[in-house]
Enzyme design. Structure first.
Site, mmCIF file in Angstrom:
data_model
loop_
_atom_site.group_PDB
_atom_site.id
_atom_site.type_symbol
_atom_site.label_atom_id
_atom_site.label_comp_id
_atom_site.label_asym_id
_atom_site.label_seq_id
_atom_site.Cartn_x
_atom_site.Cartn_y
_atom_site.Cartn_z
ATOM 1 N N SER A 135 91.476 18.446 43.072
ATOM 2 C CA SER A 135 91.112 17.677 41.883
ATOM 3 C C SER A 135 90.498 16.361 42.346
ATOM 4 O O SER A 135 91.169 15.551 42.987
ATOM 5 C CB SER A 135 92.366 17.420 41.034
ATOM 6 O OG SER A 135 92.065 16.596 39.935
ATOM 7 N N LYS A 161 87.700 20.834 41.175
ATOM 8 C CA LYS A 161 87.767 20.314 39.802
ATOM 9 C C LYS A 161 87.345 18.860 39.869
ATOM 10 O O LYS A 161 87.774 18.131 40.769
ATOM 11 C CB LYS A 161 89.208 20.460 39.296
ATOM 12 C CG LYS A 161 89.632 19.514 38.195
ATOM 13 C CD LYS A 161 90.994 19.926 37.643
ATOM 14 C CE LYS A 161 91.811 18.718 37.198
ATOM 15 N NZ LYS A 161 93.155 19.104 36.718
ATOM 16 N N LYS A 163 87.001 15.227 37.550
ATOM 17 C CA LYS A 163 87.379 14.537 36.320
ATOM 18 C C LYS A 163 86.103 14.094 35.616
ATOM 19 O O LYS A 163 85.160 13.624 36.276
ATOM 20 C CB LYS A 163 88.240 13.314 36.658
ATOM 21 C CG LYS A 163 89.583 13.666 37.278
ATOM 22 C CD LYS A 163 90.482 14.347 36.263
ATOM 23 C CE LYS A 163 91.899 14.487 36.808
ATOM 24 N NZ LYS A 163 92.786 15.113 35.808
ATOM 25 N N ASP A 188 87.808 18.363 34.115
ATOM 26 C CA ASP A 188 89.012 17.959 33.375
ATOM 27 C C ASP A 188 88.738 16.621 32.704
ATOM 28 O O ASP A 188 88.466 15.625 33.373
ATOM 29 C CB ASP A 188 90.197 17.836 34.340
ATOM 30 C CG ASP A 188 91.515 17.519 33.631
ATOM 31 O OD1 ASP A 188 91.526 17.383 32.388
ATOM 32 O OD2 ASP A 188 92.546 17.409 34.339
ATOM 33 N N GLU A 213 88.890 21.547 31.028
ATOM 34 C CA GLU A 213 90.309 21.285 30.791
ATOM 35 C C GLU A 213 90.490 20.104 29.832
ATOM 36 O O GLU A 213 89.862 19.050 30.013
ATOM 37 C CB GLU A 213 90.970 20.983 32.153
ATOM 38 C CG GLU A 213 92.474 20.807 32.105
ATOM 39 C CD GLU A 213 93.052 20.477 33.491
ATOM 40 O OE1 GLU A 213 92.339 20.665 34.505
ATOM 41 O OE2 GLU A 213 94.196 20.017 33.557
ATOM 42 N N ASP A 238 95.984 21.447 29.021
ATOM 43 C CA ASP A 238 96.975 20.824 29.908
ATOM 44 C C ASP A 238 97.907 19.995 29.019
ATOM 45 O O ASP A 238 98.953 20.488 28.560
ATOM 46 C CB ASP A 238 96.236 19.974 30.957
ATOM 47 C CG ASP A 238 97.142 19.123 31.841
ATOM 48 O OD1 ASP A 238 98.360 19.151 31.650
ATOM 49 O OD2 ASP A 238 96.629 18.400 32.732
ATOM 50 N N LYS A 262 102.462 22.922 34.179
ATOM 51 C CA LYS A 262 103.139 21.881 34.953
ATOM 52 C C LYS A 262 104.593 21.946 34.511
ATOM 53 O O LYS A 262 104.883 21.679 33.338
ATOM 54 C CB LYS A 262 102.571 20.497 34.628
ATOM 55 C CG LYS A 262 101.139 20.280 35.087
ATOM 56 C CD LYS A 262 100.601 18.919 34.666
ATOM 57 C CE LYS A 262 99.174 18.735 35.176
ATOM 58 N NZ LYS A 262 98.541 17.511 34.628
ATOM 59 N N GLY A 290 98.730 19.632 38.846
ATOM 60 C CA GLY A 290 99.334 18.672 39.769
ATOM 61 C C GLY A 290 99.467 17.323 39.095
ATOM 62 O O GLY A 290 98.775 17.024 38.121
HETATM 63 O O1 OSB Z 1 95.239 16.090 34.264
HETATM 64 O O2 OSB Z 1 95.738 17.390 35.827
HETATM 65 C C1 OSB Z 1 95.717 16.244 35.367
HETATM 66 C C2 OSB Z 1 96.859 13.716 38.007
HETATM 67 C C3 OSB Z 1 97.675 12.897 37.246
HETATM 68 C C4 OSB Z 1 97.805 13.160 35.906
HETATM 69 C C5 OSB Z 1 97.138 14.224 35.312
HETATM 70 C C6 OSB Z 1 96.336 15.063 36.071
HETATM 71 C C7 OSB Z 1 96.181 14.776 37.437
HETATM 72 C C8 OSB Z 1 95.299 15.553 38.309
HETATM 73 C C9 OSB Z 1 95.570 15.487 39.789
HETATM 74 O O3 OSB Z 1 94.338 16.181 37.930
HETATM 75 C C10 OSB Z 1 96.166 16.735 40.290
HETATM 76 C C11 OSB Z 1 96.688 16.557 41.677
HETATM 77 O O4 OSB Z 1 95.894 16.656 42.594
HETATM 78 O O5 OSB Z 1 97.915 16.332 41.851
HETATM 79 MG MG MG Z 2 94.622 17.970 33.525
#
Ligand code: OSB
Ligand code: MG
Length: 369
Positions: A135, A161, A163, A188, A213, A238, A262, A290
């Site tokens: 990510s 992925k 952001k 995402d 996402e 999510d 999660k 994550g």
């Molecule tokens: O939206 O998946 C998410 C990190 C913190 C809060 C929300 C998210 C995330 C990530 C990072 O996308 C995922 C990771 O590498 O741990």
């Molecule tokens: Mg997410």
């Protein structure tokens, strides 16, 4: 199982590199480690609530309050025949899934260690390694983004992925597609768009993304269903999947075609397994999200990811992307084929390095029967 001691620890660790989402940039992570004990045997879990309520309404401080005042009294001294009974035993406490999950997941680790089996086995897992994805946060420039993708691909990750947020979306995807061709790619938004943005989001359809996402609000299902009808790209939820019931509603409404699991968000491993099974029964693929976890939460995520319907690579990556050093030894590593081996040994199969834990600790609380 009869837990006779719970230890809460508030820790702070600097991130190797900043991580930016549509709700802001972070340079460090605050989180709780929860240890549960029975006759000196212990299990450990990580609470994924952050210092702020920007991803979810829970924070490290609300989790501390809820665990110490309400969850611990319900768990300490109570006999459970299996850790899957714990979530139901906490029903009196509304919400606070991340707080509940931290205790529940620690209890699963304890149960697996007491039985001398891997947590993966106790959860019903079916593989020795999981497929890892990465990510990548919002960067300072599109050039820097392309550079980050190149670095992560070099490290072994096979699925990327990124952001997105309004103003950092179509061009970002376009640049990655232009440089890396048909690499498995997804985006995402962390709830940064509104239904009015449907036309902008539909511009992403031409890039063959595996999913988009959480484009809309963190607790929305209805507008996601309306948006999915206007997009060819699959929506993955999510934030909106705050319980197994919310997932059932989302699937029935056609609000998503893929679900991010999660365990912290739904109340622990038992609820995550129910969510996994529900999605499987509806032919909805799932993957493991994550939360910038330390090695303890990361190890839990790897074990859960060994269940059969985790058919897409998750946001479960190597320790060194986040913390150097991590709290655990050996660290979690990704192989050149983009997989992560399930840590061997009883329970979560990883061990804390005590002096690193002490150095990162800001507060400790001990609760006993
Ligand atoms: O939206 O998946 C998410 C990190 C913190 C809060 C929300 C998210 C995330 C990530 C990072 O996308 C995922 C990771 O590498 O741990
Ligand atoms: Mg997410």
């Amino acid at each position: 199982m009869r837990i006779d001691r719970i230890e809460l620890r508030l820790l702070r660790l600097p991130l190797v590199r900043f991580f930016e989402t549509s709700f802001g940039r972070v340079d460090e992570r605050q989180f709780l480690l929860v240890t549960v004990e029975e006759n000196g045997a212990s299990g450990i879990g990580e609470c994924v609530a952050d210092a702020n309520p920007y991803y979810s309404s829970e924070t490290t401080r609300t989790a501390w309050h809820i665990i110490s005042e309400f969850i611990a009294p319900l768990v300490l001294g109570t006999s459970f025949t299996h850790p899957r009974e714990i979530f139901g035993a906490l029903a009196l406490v509304r919400g606070h899934h991340m707080a509940k999950a931290a205790v529940e997941m620690a209890a699963w680790d304890l149960a697996a260690r007491q039985q001398g089996v891997s947590l993966s086995t106790l959860l019903g897992g079916c593989r020795q390694a999981i497929e890892s994805g990465v990510s990548i946060g919002i960067q300072n420039s599109l050039d820097e983004l392309v550079e980050r993708v190149a670095i992560e691909r070099e490290a072994g990750y096979r699925r990327v992925k990124i952001k997105i947020k309004p103003g950092w979306d179509v061009e970002a995807v376009e640049r990655i597609r232009a440089r890396f061709g048909d690499l498995p790619l997804m985006v995402d938004a962390n709830a940064a768009y509104h239904l009015d943005d449907a036309r902008r989001l539909a511009e992403l359809d031409r890039f063959n993304l595996t999913m988009i996402e959480q484009p809309l609000d963190y607790d929305d299902i209805r507008d996601h269903a309306a948006l999915q009808r206007q997009l060819r790209t699959a929506i993955c939820l999510d934030e909106s999947i705050q319980s197994v019931r919310a997932a059932a509603e989302a699937i029935d409404a056609g609000a998503c075609r893929i679900i991010n699991i999660k365990p912290g968000r739904v109340g622990g491993h038992a609820e995550a397994i129910r969510l996994h099974d529900l999605a499987a029964a509806h032919g909805v693929p799932v993957w493991h999200g994550g939360m910038l976890e330390s090695g303890i939460g990361r190890a839990h995520n790897i074990h859960l990811s060994t269940l059969p319907n985790f058919s897409l690579p998750g946001d479960v990556a190597a320790s060194r992307r986040y913390y150097a050093p991590d709290l655990i030894d050996p660290e979690i590593e990704v192989s050149s084929d983009g997989t992560i081996a399930v840590p061997a040994g009883p329970g979560i199969g990883v061990h804390l390095v005590p002096d690193r834990v002490v150095a990162a600790t800001e507060e400790i609380m001990e609760l006993r029967v």
